[in-house]
Write a protein that holds these residues in place. Structure first.
Motif, short mmCIF file in Angstrom:
data_model
loop_
_atom_site.label_atom_id
_atom_site.label_comp_id
_atom_site.label_asym_id
_atom_site.label_seq_id
_atom_site.Cartn_x
_atom_site.Cartn_y
_atom_site.Cartn_z
N PHE A 174 -36.28 11.11 29.59
CA PHE A 174 -37.19 12.07 30.25
C PHE A 174 -37.66 11.57 31.61
N ARG A 175 -37.56 10.25 31.84
CA ARG A 175 -37.95 9.71 33.16
C ARG A 175 -36.79 9.76 34.15
N GLN A 176 -35.62 10.08 33.66
CA GLN A 176 -34.45 10.08 34.54
C GLN A 176 -34.32 11.38 35.31
N VAL B 154 -41.46 7.33 45.88
CA VAL B 154 -41.27 5.94 45.43
C VAL B 154 -41.70 5.80 43.97
N HIS B 155 -41.07 4.86 43.28
CA HIS B 155 -41.48 4.48 41.92
C HIS B 155 -41.39 2.97 41.81
N LEU B 156 -42.38 2.40 41.10
CA LEU B 156 -42.38 0.96 40.89
C LEU B 156 -41.21 0.55 39.99
N SER B 157 -41.06 1.29 38.89
CA SER B 157 -40.00 0.96 37.92
C SER B 157 -38.73 1.73 38.28
N ASN B 158 -37.61 1.28 37.71
CA ASN B 158 -36.35 1.99 37.93
C ASN B 158 -36.20 3.04 36.82
N ASN B 159 -36.59 4.28 37.15
CA ASN B 159 -36.61 5.35 36.14
C ASN B 159 -35.25 5.57 35.48
N ASP B 160 -34.19 5.29 36.24
CA ASP B 160 -32.84 5.54 35.70
C ASP B 160 -32.46 4.58 34.58
N ARG B 161 -33.22 3.50 34.45
CA ARG B 161 -32.94 2.54 33.37
C ARG B 161 -33.93 2.70 32.22
N ARG B 162 -34.72 3.78 32.25
CA ARG B 162 -35.75 3.96 31.23
C ARG B 162 -35.43 5.18 30.35
N GLU B 163 -36.44 5.71 29.66
CA GLU B 163 -36.23 6.84 28.75
C GLU B 163 -35.58 8.01 29.51
N GLY C 281 -50.19 9.07 42.08
CA GLY C 281 -50.39 10.04 41.00
C GLY C 281 -51.11 9.45 39.79
N PRO C 282 -51.05 10.19 38.66
CA PRO C 282 -51.84 9.84 37.48
C PRO C 282 -51.51 8.46 36.90
N ASN C 283 -52.56 7.79 36.48
CA ASN C 283 -52.49 6.47 35.82
C ASN C 283 -52.16 5.32 36.76
N ILE D 58 -43.83 -3.76 32.99
CA ILE D 58 -43.02 -2.70 33.62
C ILE D 58 -43.45 -2.49 35.08
N TYR D 59 -44.78 -2.45 35.28
CA TYR D 59 -45.27 -2.03 36.60
C TYR D 59 -45.75 -3.19 37.47
N GLY D 60 -45.76 -4.41 36.92
CA GLY D 60 -46.17 -5.56 37.72
C GLY D 60 -47.66 -5.84 37.63
N PHE E 49 -45.07 9.33 48.54
CA PHE E 49 -45.73 9.65 47.27
C PHE E 49 -45.08 9.01 46.06
N ASN E 50 -45.96 8.66 45.11
CA ASN E 50 -45.54 8.32 43.75
C ASN E 50 -46.36 9.23 42.85
N LEU E 51 -45.73 10.29 42.38
CA LEU E 51 -46.46 11.27 41.57
C LEU E 51 -46.44 10.90 40.09
N ALA E 52 -45.96 9.67 39.82
CA ALA E 52 -46.00 9.10 38.47
C ALA E 52 -45.43 10.09 37.44
N ALA E 53 -46.11 10.34 36.34
CA ALA E 53 -45.54 11.16 35.27
C ALA E 53 -45.27 12.60 35.72
N TYR E 54 -46.04 13.10 36.70
CA TYR E 54 -45.82 14.48 37.19
C TYR E 54 -44.46 14.64 37.85
C1 DQA Z 1 -43.74 5.59 37.72
C2 DQA Z 1 -42.68 6.01 36.71
C3 DQA Z 1 -43.15 7.19 35.88
O1 DQA Z 1 -42.16 7.55 34.94
C4 DQA Z 1 -44.41 6.84 35.14
O2 DQA Z 1 -44.90 7.96 34.44
C5 DQA Z 1 -45.46 6.27 36.02
C6 DQA Z 1 -45.06 5.30 37.04
C7 DQA Z 1 -43.32 4.32 38.50
O3 DQA Z 1 -43.85 4.11 39.59
O4 DQA Z 1 -42.49 3.55 38.03
O5 DQA Z 1 -46.64 6.51 35.85
O6 DQA Z 1 -43.91 6.61 38.66
#
Ligand code: DQA
Length: 191
Positions: free
Chosen positions: A110-112, A99-108, A9-11, A22-24, A73-78
């Motif tokens: 809105f990412r949880q 899949v997500h690279l970072s652990n969203n549950d330990r972040r802001e 996904g985006p970025n 954060i992302y390696g 899929f990793n749809l990133a911010a979407y």
């Molecule tokens: C992400 C986590 C998302 O919150 C963030 O917007 C990303 C990357 C991750 O892989 O950790 O762009 O999907």
């Protein structure tokens, strides 16, 4: 038809230089290269795509209904915002792993929230680039389960119902007459 469509996904095209703490340090090209090698080892045909555009991602998922057996899929911010992507994924019948690279549950906070996790078979988060590797492994295993179930259905005749009626039962009926024919010919010989 490919086995797995992998969606970035985006970025995620900026990985490697984007917030590496954060992302390696791996770039998207590095991750794609590793997934290609892994796919060869698993004997799976994969296709990979990246887009920063929600509509392009929706269309890719719709197309996957006829072009791919599974989606990783990793749809990133979407992930946290897109009802449209959730709806598109809900229409896809094959295995779906988020899949997500970072652990969203330990972040802001809105990412949880993941709008897409609820329409996926499972999620793998927090292992950096390895999340993709683990995700492809998970998709492969889900496909194996489906393929196993399909093979058993075939053996039982579920997928070949009509040929079974027209070919197998007449052959069985003939086979049932075989002992009678043998007895009859033996009797002829005795006389
Ligand atoms: C992400 C986590 C998302 O919150 C963030 O917007 C990303 C990357 C991750 O892989 O950790 O762009 O999907």
């Amino acid at each position: 038809m490919v086995d797995v469509l992998v969606i970035f996904g985006p970025n995620l095209n900026m990985l490697g230089t984007r917030e590496p703490e954060i992302y390696g340090a791996d770039s998207m090209a590095d991750i794609m290269g590793a997934l290609s090698d892994q796919a060869v080892d698993l004997g799976r045909r994969i296709e990979m795509m990246q887009s920063n555009d929600e509509g392009v991602l929706v269309t890719a998922i719709q197309k996957a209904r006829s072009d791919a057996a599974a989606i990783l899929f990793n749809l990133a911010a979407y992930t946290h915002t897109s009802v449209a992507l959730r709806d598109a994924l809900a229409m896809f019948d094959g295995p779906k792993v988020e899949v997500h690279l970072s652990n969203n549950d330990r972040r802001e906070t809105f990412r949880q929230v993941s709008l897409t996790a609820g329409v996926s078979d499972g999620s793998i988060v927090g292992f950096g680039a390895d999340s993709f590797r683990l995700g492809l492994d998970a998709v492969h295993r889900l496909l194996l389960r489906r393929e196993g179930a399909g093979a058993i259905r075939q053996i039982r005749g579920g997928d070949i119902g009509w040929p079974r009626i027209f070919v197998m039962w007449p052959l069985l009926a003939l086979a049932a007459w075989a002992p009678c024919l043998a007895l009859y010919s033996a009797k002829v010989v005795w006389r």
